[in-house]
Scaffold this motif. Sequence first.
Motif, PDB file in Angstrom:
ATOM      1  N   LEU A  14       0.839  -1.193   0.000  1.00 58.57           N
ATOM      2  CA  LEU A  14       0.000   0.000   0.000  1.00 58.57           C
ATOM      3  C   LEU A  14       0.874   1.244   0.000  1.00 58.57           C
ATOM      4  O   LEU A  14       2.049   1.194   0.346  1.00 58.57           O
ATOM      5  N   SER A  15       0.274   2.338  -0.367  1.00 59.56           N
ATOM      6  CA  SER A  15       0.928   3.634  -0.197  1.00 59.56           C
ATOM      7  C   SER A  15       0.466   4.211   1.126  1.00 59.56           C
ATOM      8  O   SER A  15      -0.702   4.088   1.493  1.00 59.56           O
ATOM      9  N   ILE A  16       1.392   4.830   1.821  1.00 57.58           N
ATOM     10  CA  ILE A  16       1.080   5.483   3.091  1.00 57.58           C
ATOM     11  C   ILE A  16       1.354   6.962   2.917  1.00 57.58           C
ATOM     12  O   ILE A  16       2.434   7.348   2.451  1.00 57.58           O
ATOM     13  N   ILE A  17       0.375   7.778   3.268  1.00 57.60           N
ATOM     14  CA  ILE A  17       0.520   9.220   3.126  1.00 57.60           C
ATOM     15  C   ILE A  17       0.594   9.825   4.525  1.00 57.60           C
ATOM     16  O   ILE A  17      -0.297   9.632   5.354  1.00 57.60           O
ATOM     17  N   TYR A  18       1.701  10.531   4.757  1.00 54.34           N
ATOM     18  CA  TYR A  18       1.934  11.168   6.051  1.00 54.34           C
ATOM     19  C   TYR A  18       2.494  12.560   5.804  1.00 54.34           C
ATOM     20  O   TYR A  18       3.494  12.714   5.110  1.00 54.34           O
ATOM     21  N   LYS A  19       1.816  13.538   6.345  1.00 57.12           N
ATOM     22  CA  LYS A  19       2.200  14.947   6.200  1.00 57.12           C
ATOM     23  C   LYS A  19       2.422  15.324   4.731  1.00 57.12           C
ATOM     24  O   LYS A  19       3.397  15.978   4.376  1.00 57.12           O
ATOM     25  N   GLY A  20       1.530  14.838   3.865  1.00 55.63           N
ATOM     26  CA  GLY A  20       1.569  15.198   2.461  1.00 55.63           C
ATOM     27  C   GLY A  20       2.586  14.453   1.621  1.00 55.63           C
ATOM     28  O   GLY A  20       2.671  14.659   0.420  1.00 55.63           O
ATOM     29  N   LYS A  21       3.352  13.561   2.235  1.00 51.83           N
ATOM     30  CA  LYS A  21       4.351  12.793   1.495  1.00 51.83           C
ATOM     31  C   LYS A  21       3.889  11.339   1.390  1.00 51.83           C
ATOM     32  O   LYS A  21       3.385  10.769   2.348  1.00 51.83           O
ATOM     33  N   GLU A  22       4.097  10.760   0.209  1.00 48.26           N
ATOM     34  CA  GLU A  22       3.686   9.382  -0.030  1.00 48.26           C
ATOM     35  C   GLU A  22       4.866   8.431   0.144  1.00 48.26           C
ATOM     36  O   GLU A  22       5.956   8.664  -0.378  1.00 48.26           O
ATOM     37  N   TYR A  23       4.626   7.343   0.891  1.00 47.11           N
ATOM     38  CA  TYR A  23       5.632   6.315   1.148  1.00 47.11           C
ATOM     39  C   TYR A  23       5.086   4.970   0.688  1.00 47.11           C
ATOM     40  O   TYR A  23       3.886   4.735   0.743  1.00 47.11           O
ATOM     41  N   ASP A  25       4.654   1.272   1.676  1.00 50.76           N
ATOM     42  CA  ASP A  25       4.646   0.516   2.923  1.00 50.76           C
ATOM     43  C   ASP A  25       5.734  -0.547   2.941  1.00 50.76           C
ATOM     44  O   ASP A  25       5.869  -1.336   2.018  1.00 50.76           O
ATOM     45  N   GLN A  26       6.523  -0.554   3.995  1.00 47.77           N
ATOM     46  CA  GLN A  26       7.602  -1.487   4.262  1.00 47.77           C
ATOM     47  C   GLN A  26       8.743  -1.418   3.244  1.00 47.77           C
ATOM     48  O   GLN A  26       9.595  -2.297   3.197  1.00 47.77           O
ATOM     49  N   VAL A  27       8.724  -0.344   2.424  1.00 49.04           N
ATOM     50  CA  VAL A  27       9.847  -0.076   1.531  1.00 49.04           C
ATOM     51  C   VAL A  27      10.471   1.256   1.946  1.00 49.04           C
ATOM     52  O   VAL A  27      11.645   1.321   2.303  1.00 49.04           O
ATOM     53  N   ASP A  28       9.653   2.323   1.910  1.00 50.79           N
ATOM     54  CA  ASP A  28      10.118   3.662   2.285  1.00 50.79           C
ATOM     55  C   ASP A  28       9.814   4.001   3.739  1.00 50.79           C
ATOM     56  O   ASP A  28      10.331   4.983   4.262  1.00 50.79           O
ATOM     57  N   ILE A  29       8.948   3.203   4.372  1.00 50.74           N
ATOM     58  CA  ILE A  29       8.560   3.451   5.763  1.00 50.74           C
ATOM     59  C   ILE A  29       8.320   2.099   6.427  1.00 50.74           C
ATOM     60  O   ILE A  29       7.705   1.209   5.844  1.00 50.74           O
ATOM     61  N   SER A  30       8.846   1.946   7.632  1.00 51.35           N
ATOM     62  CA  SER A  30       8.759   0.659   8.329  1.00 51.35           C
ATOM     63  C   SER A  30       7.484   0.569   9.163  1.00 51.35           C
ATOM     64  O   SER A  30       6.829   1.576   9.452  1.00 51.35           O
ATOM     65  N   VAL A  31       7.162  -0.640   9.563  1.00 46.47           N
ATOM     66  CA  VAL A  31       6.021  -0.873  10.441  1.00 46.47           C
ATOM     67  C   VAL A  31       6.206  -0.084  11.740  1.00 46.47           C
ATOM     68  O   VAL A  31       5.263   0.529  12.246  1.00 46.47           O
ATOM     69  N   GLU A  32       7.434  -0.085  12.248  1.00 48.30           N
ATOM     70  CA  GLU A  32       7.719   0.621  13.501  1.00 48.30           C
ATOM     71  C   GLU A  32       7.483   2.132  13.355  1.00 48.30           C
ATOM     72  O   GLU A  32       6.963   2.772  14.261  1.00 48.30           O
ATOM     73  N   GLU A  33       7.878   2.691  12.205  1.00 48.44           N
ATOM     74  CA  GLU A  33       7.659   4.124  11.975  1.00 48.44           C
ATOM     75  C   GLU A  33       6.164   4.440  11.907  1.00 48.44           C
ATOM     76  O   GLU A  33       5.716   5.450  12.460  1.00 48.44           O
ATOM     77  N   VAL A  34       5.399   3.587  11.265  1.00 52.61           N
ATOM     78  CA  VAL A  34       3.948   3.790  11.185  1.00 52.61           C
ATOM     79  C   VAL A  34       3.337   3.706  12.582  1.00 52.61           C
ATOM     80  O   VAL A  34       2.520   4.549  12.970  1.00 52.61           O
ATOM     81  N   GLN A  35       3.753   2.713  13.353  1.00 50.83           N
ATOM     82  CA  GLN A  35       3.234   2.571  14.718  1.00 50.83           C
ATOM     83  C   GLN A  35       3.598   3.782  15.575  1.00 50.83           C
ATOM     84  O   GLN A  35       2.788   4.236  16.392  1.00 50.83           O
ATOM     85  N   ASP A  36       4.786   4.322  15.381  1.00 46.75           N
ATOM     86  CA  ASP A  36       5.210   5.510  16.124  1.00 46.75           C
ATOM     87  C   ASP A  36       4.330   6.708  15.780  1.00 46.75           C
ATOM     88  O   ASP A  36       3.897   7.447  16.666  1.00 46.75           O
TER      89      ASP A  36
END
Length: 170
Positions: A14-23, A25-36
């Motif tokens: 999936l794509s994860i959008i945080y503060k207007g930036k697209e990541y 999932d588990q490539v550009d942003i880790s599970v731990e970062e999402v949980q944080d």
Amino acid sequence: EEITQLPNVFVAPLSIIYKGKEYTDQVDISVEEVQDILSRNELIQTSQPSVGTVHALYEDIQSQGYDHIIVVSLSSKLSGTFNSFSAAADALDNNNVSVIDTMTIAGPVQASAAIIEKLNQAGKSVDEIVETLNTFYKHTESYVIPETLDQLKASGRISAGAAAVASLLR
């Protein structure tokens, strides 16, 4: 970690959008970062994989010699992933893809990967595997019990009024 135990399983992230930036999932942003991010009650959104991303994944799988692809996606009632997978399959020259709308969430979808692997190793046909999966999903119930309703309210999945009432009732 579990995916490494199933070499015939591929994931369209999936794509994860945080503060207007697209990541991715588990490539550009880790599970731990999402949980944080979620633990700080910050808004995070997800988006289904693009049709182009899924189409490229299908072509990659086909190029590895697989004769059929079985796709299990999150419920079409909760996510657009089923539509992305279906549209990408329709665009293939060799559409050897069965896309299954699981009508459920991640836990049963993840469990079905092991079921597919076991049935495939037992020599079951694609039709038998799909029938078994549909029976599995038909008899599966899933529950989501969030710690707070902040993300559901922020994403528009529930109204502010419903969130307020639920918070009062705890």
